[in-house]
Scaffold this motif. Sequence first.
Motif, PDB file in Angstrom:
ATOM      1  N   SER A   1      69.730 -59.840 -57.718  1.00  0.00           N
ATOM      2  CA  SER A   1      68.749 -60.714 -58.504  1.00  0.00           C
ATOM      3  C   SER A   1      69.335 -62.061 -59.312  1.00  0.00           C
ATOM      4  CB  SER A   1      68.236 -59.740 -59.652  1.00  0.00           C
ATOM      5  OG  SER A   1      67.729 -60.551 -60.746  1.00  0.00           O
ATOM      6  N   PRO A   2      68.676 -63.190 -58.768  1.00  0.00           N
ATOM      7  CA  PRO A   2      69.524 -64.478 -59.178  1.00  0.00           C
ATOM      8  C   PRO A   2      69.268 -64.766 -60.861  1.00  0.00           C
ATOM      9  CG  PRO A   2      68.336 -64.720 -57.203  1.00  0.00           C
ATOM     10  CD  PRO A   2      67.915 -63.290 -57.532  1.00  0.00           C
ATOM     11  N   THR A   3      68.265 -64.156 -61.224  1.00  0.00           N
ATOM     12  CA  THR A   3      67.912 -64.431 -62.616  1.00  0.00           C
ATOM     13  C   THR A   3      68.762 -63.331 -63.400  1.00  0.00           C
ATOM     14  OG1 THR A   3      65.460 -64.956 -62.125  1.00  0.00           O
ATOM     15  CG2 THR A   3      66.097 -64.223 -64.396  1.00  0.00           C
ATOM     16  N   LEU A   4      68.805 -62.005 -63.008  1.00  0.00           N
ATOM     17  CA  LEU A   4      69.396 -61.130 -63.888  1.00  0.00           C
ATOM     18  C   LEU A   4      70.966 -60.856 -63.448  1.00  0.00           C
ATOM     19  CD1 LEU A   4      66.562 -58.697 -63.885  1.00  0.00           C
ATOM     20  CD2 LEU A   4      67.079 -60.142 -65.524  1.00  0.00           C
ATOM     21  N   GLY A   5      71.492 -61.201 -62.302  1.00  0.00           N
ATOM     22  CA  GLY A   5      72.716 -61.251 -61.824  1.00  0.00           C
ATOM     23  C   GLY A   5      73.117 -59.674 -61.515  1.00  0.00           C
ATOM     24  N   LYS A   6      71.912 -58.848 -61.181  1.00  0.00           N
ATOM     25  CA  LYS A   6      72.233 -57.382 -60.850  1.00  0.00           C
ATOM     26  C   LYS A   6      71.612 -57.044 -59.486  1.00  0.00           C
ATOM     27  CE  LYS A   6      71.382 -56.009 -65.903  1.00  0.00           C
ATOM     28  NZ  LYS A   6      70.260 -55.282 -66.568  1.00  0.00           N
ATOM     29  N   ASN A   7      72.537 -56.081 -59.084  1.00  0.00           N
ATOM     30  CA  ASN A   7      71.996 -55.547 -57.610  1.00  0.00           C
ATOM     31  C   ASN A   7      70.868 -54.670 -57.608  1.00  0.00           C
ATOM     32  OD1 ASN A   7      74.157 -57.242 -56.639  1.00  0.00           O
ATOM     33  ND2 ASN A   7      75.584 -55.305 -56.631  1.00  0.00           N
ATOM     34  N   LEU A   8      69.802 -55.124 -57.231  1.00  0.00           N
ATOM     35  CA  LEU A   8      68.607 -54.142 -57.442  1.00  0.00           C
ATOM     36  C   LEU A   8      67.823 -53.855 -56.227  1.00  0.00           C
ATOM     37  CD1 LEU A   8      67.043 -56.387 -60.439  1.00  0.00           C
ATOM     38  CD2 LEU A   8      68.405 -54.336 -60.759  1.00  0.00           C
ATOM     39  N   GLY A   9      67.091 -53.128 -56.274  1.00  0.00           N
ATOM     40  CA  GLY A   9      66.242 -52.565 -55.078  1.00  0.00           C
ATOM     41  C   GLY A   9      64.935 -51.909 -55.403  1.00  0.00           C
ATOM     42  N   LEU A  10      63.981 -52.000 -54.514  1.00  0.00           N
ATOM     43  CA  LEU A  10      62.427 -51.242 -54.401  1.00  0.00           C
ATOM     44  C   LEU A  10      62.753 -50.235 -53.592  1.00  0.00           C
ATOM     45  CD1 LEU A  10      59.913 -54.131 -54.922  1.00  0.00           C
ATOM     46  CD2 LEU A  10      60.614 -52.710 -56.356  1.00  0.00           C
ATOM     47  N   VAL A  11      62.526 -49.115 -53.822  1.00  0.00           N
ATOM     48  CA  VAL A  11      62.512 -47.993 -53.054  1.00  0.00           C
ATOM     49  C   VAL A  11      61.353 -47.171 -52.957  1.00  0.00           C
ATOM     50  CG1 VAL A  11      63.992 -45.609 -52.893  1.00  0.00           C
ATOM     51  CG2 VAL A  11      64.998 -47.830 -53.575  1.00  0.00           C
ATOM     52  N   LEU A  12      60.750 -46.732 -51.508  1.00  0.00           N
ATOM     53  CA  LEU A  12      59.950 -45.612 -51.477  1.00  0.00           C
ATOM     54  C   LEU A  12      60.454 -44.291 -51.404  1.00  0.00           C
ATOM     55  CD1 LEU A  12      56.729 -45.118 -50.808  1.00  0.00           C
ATOM     56  CD2 LEU A  12      57.465 -45.209 -48.527  1.00  0.00           C
TER      57      LEU A  12
ATOM     58  N   CYS B   1      61.170 -75.550 -52.057  1.00  0.00           N
ATOM     59  CA  CYS B   1      61.546 -74.420 -51.932  1.00  0.00           C
ATOM     60  C   CYS B   1      61.360 -73.673 -50.520  1.00  0.00           C
ATOM     61  CB  CYS B   1      61.027 -73.406 -53.146  1.00  0.00           C
ATOM     62  SG  CYS B   1      61.784 -73.974 -54.583  1.00  0.00           S
ATOM     63  N   GLY B   2      62.214 -72.975 -49.939  1.00  0.00           N
ATOM     64  CA  GLY B   2      62.016 -72.064 -49.055  1.00  0.00           C
ATOM     65  C   GLY B   2      61.767 -70.489 -49.029  1.00  0.00           C
ATOM     66  N   LEU B   3      61.539 -69.906 -48.080  1.00  0.00           N
ATOM     67  CA  LEU B   3      61.198 -68.464 -47.902  1.00  0.00           C
ATOM     68  C   LEU B   3      62.065 -67.491 -48.874  1.00  0.00           C
ATOM     69  CD1 LEU B   3      59.971 -68.155 -44.287  1.00  0.00           C
ATOM     70  CD2 LEU B   3      58.615 -68.077 -46.200  1.00  0.00           C
ATOM     71  N   GLY B   4      63.213 -68.125 -48.673  1.00  0.00           N
ATOM     72  CA  GLY B   4      64.479 -67.227 -49.353  1.00  0.00           C
ATOM     73  C   GLY B   4      64.043 -66.979 -50.927  1.00  0.00           C
ATOM     74  N   ALA B   5      64.110 -68.116 -51.523  1.00  0.00           N
ATOM     75  CA  ALA B   5      63.633 -68.017 -53.204  1.00  0.00           C
ATOM     76  C   ALA B   5      62.222 -67.431 -53.226  1.00  0.00           C
ATOM     77  CB  ALA B   5      63.896 -69.444 -53.692  1.00  0.00           C
TER      78      ALA B   5
ATOM     79  N   LEU C   1      59.824 -72.007 -40.306  1.00  0.00           N
ATOM     80  CA  LEU C   1      59.703 -71.909 -41.759  1.00  0.00           C
ATOM     81  C   LEU C   1      61.127 -72.138 -42.366  1.00  0.00           C
ATOM     82  CD1 LEU C   1      56.563 -69.813 -42.819  1.00  0.00           C
ATOM     83  CD2 LEU C   1      56.494 -72.460 -42.508  1.00  0.00           C
ATOM     84  N   PRO C   2      61.172 -72.748 -43.377  1.00  0.00           N
ATOM     85  CA  PRO C   2      62.697 -72.933 -43.902  1.00  0.00           C
ATOM     86  C   PRO C   2      62.839 -71.584 -44.847  1.00  0.00           C
ATOM     87  CG  PRO C   2      61.159 -74.334 -45.304  1.00  0.00           C
ATOM     88  CD  PRO C   2      60.285 -73.655 -44.035  1.00  0.00           C
ATOM     89  N   VAL C   3      64.089 -71.076 -44.520  1.00  0.00           N
ATOM     90  CA  VAL C   3      64.707 -70.163 -45.524  1.00  0.00           C
ATOM     91  C   VAL C   3      64.700 -70.827 -46.708  1.00  0.00           C
ATOM     92  CG1 VAL C   3      66.511 -68.290 -45.718  1.00  0.00           C
ATOM     93  CG2 VAL C   3      65.491 -68.760 -43.537  1.00  0.00           C
ATOM     94  N   GLN C   4      65.728 -71.862 -46.665  1.00  0.00           N
ATOM     95  CA  GLN C   4      66.345 -72.932 -47.891  1.00  0.00           C
ATOM     96  C   GLN C   4      66.230 -74.251 -47.425  1.00  0.00           C
ATOM     97  OE1 GLN C   4      69.912 -70.759 -48.323  1.00  0.00           O
ATOM     98  NE2 GLN C   4      71.087 -72.366 -47.279  1.00  0.00           N
ATOM     99  N   ILE C   5      66.183 -74.998 -48.582  1.00  0.00           N
ATOM    100  CA  ILE C   5      66.216 -76.493 -48.461  1.00  0.00           C
ATOM    101  C   ILE C   5      67.291 -76.946 -48.842  1.00  0.00           C
ATOM    102  CG2 ILE C   5      64.860 -78.503 -48.801  1.00  0.00           C
ATOM    103  CD1 ILE C   5      62.366 -76.941 -48.514  1.00  0.00           C
TER     104      ILE C   5
ATOM    105  N   ILE D   1      69.261 -71.169 -51.783  1.00  0.00           N
ATOM    106  CA  ILE D   1      68.144 -70.173 -52.433  1.00  0.00           C
ATOM    107  C   ILE D   1      68.413 -69.964 -53.776  1.00  0.00           C
ATOM    108  CG2 ILE D   1      67.588 -67.450 -52.224  1.00  0.00           C
ATOM    109  CD1 ILE D   1      68.434 -67.645 -49.519  1.00  0.00           C
ATOM    110  N   LYS D   2      69.712 -69.895 -54.325  1.00  0.00           N
ATOM    111  CA  LYS D   2      69.856 -69.721 -55.932  1.00  0.00           C
ATOM    112  C   LYS D   2      69.312 -71.013 -56.671  1.00  0.00           C
ATOM    113  CE  LYS D   2      73.527 -66.140 -56.036  1.00  0.00           C
ATOM    114  NZ  LYS D   2      74.763 -65.687 -56.456  1.00  0.00           N
ATOM    115  N   ALA D   3      69.891 -72.162 -55.993  1.00  0.00           N
ATOM    116  CA  ALA D   3      69.280 -73.146 -56.910  1.00  0.00           C
ATOM    117  C   ALA D   3      67.709 -73.423 -56.956  1.00  0.00           C
ATOM    118  CB  ALA D   3      69.870 -74.623 -56.313  1.00  0.00           C
ATOM    119  N   GLU D   4      67.009 -73.111 -55.695  1.00  0.00           N
ATOM    120  CA  GLU D   4      65.641 -73.003 -55.742  1.00  0.00           C
ATOM    121  C   GLU D   4      65.001 -72.129 -56.603  1.00  0.00           C
ATOM    122  OE1 GLU D   4      64.858 -72.761 -51.285  1.00  0.00           O
ATOM    123  OE2 GLU D   4      66.186 -74.455 -51.149  1.00  0.00           O
ATOM    124  N   HIS D   5      65.748 -70.867 -56.657  1.00  0.00           N
ATOM    125  CA  HIS D   5      65.096 -69.651 -57.448  1.00  0.00           C
ATOM    126  C   HIS D   5      65.208 -70.428 -58.968  1.00  0.00           C
ATOM    127  CE1 HIS D   5      64.763 -65.255 -58.285  1.00  0.00           C
ATOM    128  NE2 HIS D   5      65.209 -65.727 -59.622  1.00  0.00           N
ATOM    129  N   GLN D   6      66.217 -70.702 -59.306  1.00  0.00           N
ATOM    130  CA  GLN D   6      66.463 -71.307 -60.801  1.00  0.00           C
ATOM    131  C   GLN D   6      65.397 -72.124 -60.948  1.00  0.00           C
ATOM    132  OE1 GLN D   6      68.568 -68.047 -61.476  1.00  0.00           O
ATOM    133  NE2 GLN D   6      68.287 -69.312 -63.217  1.00  0.00           N
TER     134      GLN D   6
END
Length: 365
Positions: A320-331, A225-229, A28-32, A35-40
């Motif tokens: 985050s492509p939308t927010l321009g911040k470095n974010l994470g989900l953490v257990l 769009c691919g898997l990355g977005a 499968l494609p990560v991107q076509i 990623i940023k263009a596809e996300h936006q």
Amino acid sequence: MPDLKTTPLYEFYKSHDAKLIDFGGYLLPVQISGIKAEHQAVRTAAGIFDVSHMGEFLVKGKGTEQFLQQMVTNDVSKAQPGDAIYTAMCYETGGTVDDLLIYCLEKDVYQLVVNAANIEKDFKWLNEHKPAEIELTDRSESIGLLAVQGPKALSIVQKITDYPLQSIEHFKFADQVRLQGVPSLVSRTGYTGEDGFEIYCPWAQAPVLWNALLDAGEMDGLIPCGLGARDTLRFEARLPLYGQELSSTITPLEAGVGFAVKLNKAADFIGKTVLINQKQDGLKRKIVGIEMIDRAIPRTHYGVYVNDKKVGEVTTGTQSPTLGKNLGLVLIDIEYSKIGTQVEVDIRGKRKKATVIKTPFYKRA
């Protein structure tokens, strides 16, 4: 990669020089286009995804509702024909077998949509538990699945059908809708945090629909769009990914999808006792969002620390492509899960400061 399966859109990917990877046993494609263009595009206009790698099971026969009630955490009895519900299947330990969608086609006839990497495991799990009179069929390789997501999704898909798509509400679907002449199940669902549709069609007809939708949406900014977005979009909306936010060792309550766990339903579903105890005793850990204070990007499996004590692990992280911040989900251990708590992420041997913040990171207006 000779052993990998391909979807009906493989020739399209090859002709567009898409970057292909192994995902759930599929190429499968990560991107076509990027990623940023596809996300936006998805956040501002629309994107189209080939998700034909997802698994589809047909479950039918007298007593199917009761069977599913015992297998999943949500309340299947509440689903009427035309309803889609999000749910989880659990082990006896409360850990997650998979998260999935259940479509109520008619009384005692359901379509289950499962994650690609879990098709074989899920089918075996259901087969081991089902009564003999219930029929379980794996239709994964006969059904193509396309997703059109974004604020312009409705107007684009409407161009190729006479069916009034606006009448399909969120988490509802219509079956036998003709799109470009192709009979399809059209569902108002998605995995991006935006409005949109998921379209189930005959496998061989997926390229016909794909091309028709791209033509219909060309002037509206629709792009493939691919898997990355797909991953950055679902991450911003705090939608879990199996194998990261959900797993055999992470319960749906710890993952933050408790809305899909109905502990008060009569059916004694697998894992219910453990989840009731977890709810009553209070969670010992849960998934939270973090924002980096220091310049660094948290990545999956990076350790999270407070005063040299390891208190958690990153499940997903990115810029985050939308927010321009470095974010994470953490257990993280529950005592460090409060919003505003400062933690450190171990990034290649260096501790970088972060703070626990509210999720979802992004919510559409």
